[in-house]
Write an enzyme that holds these catalytic residues in place. Structure first.
Site, PDB file in Angstrom:
ATOM      1  N   CYS A 116       0.813  -1.232   0.000  1.00 39.42           N
ATOM      2  CA  CYS A 116       0.000   0.000   0.000  1.00 39.42           C
ATOM      3  C   CYS A 116       0.842   1.276   0.000  1.00 39.42           C
ATOM      4  O   CYS A 116       0.327   2.362  -0.262  1.00 39.42           O
ATOM      5  CB  CYS A 116      -0.945   0.007   1.190  1.00 39.42           C
ATOM      6  SG  CYS A 116      -2.141  -1.328   1.116  1.00 39.42           S
ATOM      7  N   HIS A 252      -3.148   7.555   3.078  1.00 39.09           N
ATOM      8  CA  HIS A 252      -3.553   6.259   2.532  1.00 39.09           C
ATOM      9  C   HIS A 252      -4.945   5.942   3.072  1.00 39.09           C
ATOM     10  O   HIS A 252      -5.242   6.197   4.240  1.00 39.09           O
ATOM     11  CB  HIS A 252      -2.556   5.179   2.958  1.00 39.09           C
ATOM     12  CG  HIS A 252      -2.996   3.794   2.602  1.00 39.09           C
ATOM     13  ND1 HIS A 252      -3.469   3.477   1.347  1.00 39.09           N
ATOM     14  CD2 HIS A 252      -3.056   2.646   3.332  1.00 39.09           C
ATOM     15  CE1 HIS A 252      -3.787   2.188   1.321  1.00 39.09           C
ATOM     16  NE2 HIS A 252      -3.551   1.671   2.515  1.00 39.09           N
ATOM     17  N   ASN A 282     -10.068   0.363   0.195  1.00 38.44           N
ATOM     18  CA  ASN A 282      -8.604   0.424   0.216  1.00 38.44           C
ATOM     19  C   ASN A 282      -8.080  -0.038  -1.151  1.00 38.44           C
ATOM     20  O   ASN A 282      -8.157  -1.221  -1.484  1.00 38.44           O
ATOM     21  CB  ASN A 282      -8.089  -0.484   1.328  1.00 38.44           C
ATOM     22  CG  ASN A 282      -6.578  -0.479   1.448  1.00 38.44           C
ATOM     23  OD1 ASN A 282      -5.877   0.030   0.573  1.00 38.44           O
ATOM     24  ND2 ASN A 282      -6.063  -1.053   2.518  1.00 38.44           N
TER      25      ASN A 282
END
Ligand code: UT7
Length: 325
Positions: A116, A252, A282
């Site tokens: 990520c 994020h 996500n």
């Protein structure tokens, strides 16, 4: 005396696949509820790539939009970097595939896998090339089809992730741009968030299988909050800046509660935080550039403002970028 060269964001772009999967739809296939997902994560829906759509396809669309926004032609690019954990192929890299479709043959092209944190790692690499004078125009993309590596019967992970892509075009600038990037990793925590399968490992789901995401969510959550606290402090200190100097936090997008914890650490109101996790879920490497592009295109983020970007992901990896937009 030589003057400092900055990498400035000349344009942003993003792309989300058409298909949207709501919490209600998910709750029909796995034991969960819209209420649980919203309360624990802030997510209400996520986008899912069509069967024939690859990470490279999403990356290409985001790239076109970023190049258009920047007013830069593909033939001007020195380098293309794609942050991704879900590449189209083992090789060539997704960056090479995107380069061919763009017709930017000759530029350097590489993928960066930092889960990520992939976009921030890619942005940092691009920043270094520009700062040292080896590149003048770099396309940086974060793109994922993470839903391809999800176990749709595992409610602890399948409700969290989505597909998408975001991109920025960085150009060398004598005045302002990225002030700093900071990258970190802790490989000793690999089993808290991983896909236990791959090309050369003969365990887990087996050699040659792409496997599915396994996560000990609560352990990841606690580590992420601490790591992000420290990386945002580090970014401000390295630049001699204070919390009050920041205009925007572009985090994020894994969990609204993690985002709120970081905003609290920075004494920032949620009005100054770009939140897209509700609509995108996500999207791993794509989440930060997707959030950035969303806020730029809606007119919230303005030229000259100070932005703090941060991310945390499997590895563990985490990092920040502080920049004047
Ligand atoms: O992007 C990379 C980094 N990733 C992250 O930052 C993710 C970090 N972790 C998280 O966001 C959160 O830990 C989750 C959203 C994954 C989970 O939230 P949580 O508050 O940490 O829940 P939990 O894992 O402690 O689970 C609480 C309960 C459990 O039931 P019991 O044991 O208390 O009976 C789970 O089985 O919630 C249950 N549960 C669910 N219930 C309904 C877990 N997933 C679900 C679900 N629906 N989808």
């Amino acid at each position: 005396m030589s003057e400092r060269i900055y990498a400035r964001i000349a344009g942003t772009g993003s792309y989300l696949p058409e298909k949207v999967l709501s919490n209600e739809e998910l709750a029909r296939t796995v034991e969960t509820s819209d209420e649980w997902i919203r309360e624990r994560t802030g997510i209400t829906q996520r986008h899912i790539a069509a069967d024939e759509q690859t990470t490279g396809d999403l990356a290409y669309e985001a790239a076109l939009r970023a190049l258009e926004a920047a007013g830069i032609g593909v033939d001007e690019l020195d380098m293309i970097i794609v942050g991704t954990t879900t590449p189209d192929l083992i090789f060539p890299s997704t960056a090479c595939l995107v380069q061919a479709r763009l017709g930017a043959v000759g530029s350097a092209a590489l993928d960066v896998n930092a889960a990520c944190s992939g976009f921030l790692y890619a942005l940092s690499v691009a920043d270094k090339f520009i700062r040292c004078g080896d590149a003048k125009k770099v396309l940086v993309i974060g793109a994922e089809t993470l839903t391809r590596i999800i176990d749709w019967s595992d409610r602890t992970t399948c409700v969290l992730f989505g597909d998408g892509a975001g991109a920025v075009v960085l150009v060398a600038d004598g005045d302002t741009g990225i002030l700093s990037t900071h990258l970190h990793a802790d490989g000793s925590k690999k089993e808290l968030l991983w896909t236990p399968a791959g090309v050369s490992s003969g365990f887990g789901e087996g050699v040659g299988s792409s496997g599915t995401i396994k996560m000990k969510g609560n352990d990841v959550f606690k580590y992420a909050v601490k790591a992000l606290d420290s990386v945002v402090d580090e970014a401000l200190q390295a630049n001699g800046l204070g919390k009050a100097d920041l205009d925007w936090l572009v985090p994020h997008q894994a969990n609204l509660r993690i985002i709120e914890a970081t905003a609290k650490r920075l004494d920032m109101s949620m009005e100054q935080v770009v939140v897209t996790v509700d609509k995108h879920g996500n999207t791993s490497s794509a989440s930060v550039p997707l959030a950035l592009d969303t806020a730029v295109r809606s007119g919230r983020i303005q030229r000259g403002q100070l932005l703090l970007l941060e991310a945390f992901g499997g590895g563990f990896t985490w990092g920040s970028a502080l920049l004047r937009y």
